[in-house]
Design an enzyme around this catalytic site. Structure first.
Site, PDB file in Angstrom:
ATOM      1  N   LYS A  92      -0.037  15.461  -7.852  1.00  0.00           N
ATOM      2  CA  LYS A  92      -0.600  15.165  -6.827  1.00  0.00           C
ATOM      3  C   LYS A  92      -0.851  14.995  -5.472  1.00  0.00           C
ATOM      4  O   LYS A  92       0.257  15.667  -4.837  1.00  0.00           O
ATOM      5  CB  LYS A  92      -0.117  13.136  -6.254  1.00  0.00           C
TER       6      LYS A  92
HETATM    7  C1  E4P Z   1      -1.703   5.594  -4.769  1.00  0.00           C
HETATM    8  O1  E4P Z   1      -2.213   7.337  -5.550  1.00  0.00           O
HETATM    9  C2  E4P Z   1      -1.688   5.098  -3.609  1.00  0.00           C
HETATM   10  O2  E4P Z   1      -0.707   6.384  -3.232  1.00  0.00           O
HETATM   11  C3  E4P Z   1      -1.326   4.009  -3.024  1.00  0.00           C
HETATM   12  O3  E4P Z   1      -2.151   3.274  -3.634  1.00  0.00           O
HETATM   13  C4  E4P Z   1      -0.753   3.888  -1.732  1.00  0.00           C
HETATM   14  O4  E4P Z   1      -1.715   2.537  -1.441  1.00  0.00           O
HETATM   15  P1  E4P Z   1      -1.056   1.665   0.248  1.00  0.00           P
HETATM   16  O5  E4P Z   1      -1.821   2.211   0.465  1.00  0.00           O
HETATM   17  O6  E4P Z   1      -0.752   0.738  -0.469  1.00  0.00           O
HETATM   18  O7  E4P Z   1      -0.078   2.387   0.242  1.00  0.00           O
END
Ligand code: E4P
Length: 213
Positions: free
Chosen positions: A85
């Site tokens: 990522k």
């Molecule tokens: C997933 O890839 C993201 O990191 C995650 O969904 C972020 O979620 P949040 O905005 O609730 O922290």
């Protein structure tokens, strides 16, 4: 639409995986920190629970292309299912272009507009992660962003898969599915909320009462 679980808590991942409907896992530096364990420890356990794409993010402090590429190669070595990522920045996109040529799979994260998604796809990202909830948080329409990215990717037969991320409630999951989003990555709490319906519970209670008459 595929369902990923959005957590670094291995107990939640185990419980969700037992439903048999989870195809992958996404984590981020905040979720790893919340787990109270090291990145390596958590990720090495997650890959034993779910046999599908597991997103592990480069360190939040890694910002230069060369450093991202170096760290990404290490993350990719952990397991064949690892997806690296990488935040959506110019340096991140340079890194994705290099890594995709090496066959390393990437998930470009923190996507907040269609151009970002399109450029990440052109760099060869395996996944893009538009953040629905966080976009709603600043009075923008998170779901519209998903609809727009799906539209553009469909126009050009783009193979990069769209992960609806930052999912905050069950309706976000429904809307992702209606939009034709490839994947929704869902926190454990929201997954459990979405499974339940008060009328289902009432119905079961009534069946139990009636069957004992
Ligand atoms: C997933 O890839 C993201 O990191 C995650 O969904 C972020 O979620 P949040 O905005 O609730 O922290």
């Amino acid at each position: 639409m595929k369902i990923f679980i959005d957590t670094a808590d291995v107990n939640e991942i185990r419980e969700a995986a037992s439903l048999g409907i989870i195809s992958g896992v996404t984590t981020n530096p905040s979720l790893i920190a919340k787990s109270g364990r090291s990145f390596d420890d958590v990720i090495k356990e997650i890959v034993t629970i779910v046999d599908g794409p597991i997103s592990g993010e480069v360190k939040a402090t890694t910002s230069k292309c060369d450093d991202i590429v170096k760290e990404a190669r290490e993350i990719a070595k952990i397991h064949k299912n690892m997806i690296v990522k990488i935040p959506m920045t110019a340096e991140g996109i340079k890194a994705v272009s290099i890594l995709s040529k090496e066959g390393i799979k990437t998930n470009v994260t923190l996507i907040f507009n269609v151009n970002q998604a399109l450029f990440a796809a052109k760099a060869g990202a395996t996944y893009v992660s538009p953040f629905v909830g966080r976009y709603d948080d600043v009075s923008e329409d998170g779901m519209q962003l998903i609809y727009d990215i799906v539209d553009v990717f469909t126009n050009y037969d783009i193979e990069t898969e769209i992960i609806g991320a930052s999912i905050r409630h069950p309706l976000h999951i429904v809307e992702c599915a209606k939009a034709g989003c490839d994947i929704a990555t869902i926190p454990y709490k929201v997954l459990m909320q979405a499974i339940k319906h008060p009328l289902t519970d009432q119905g079961i209670e009534k069946f139990i009462k009636d069957s004992s008459k």
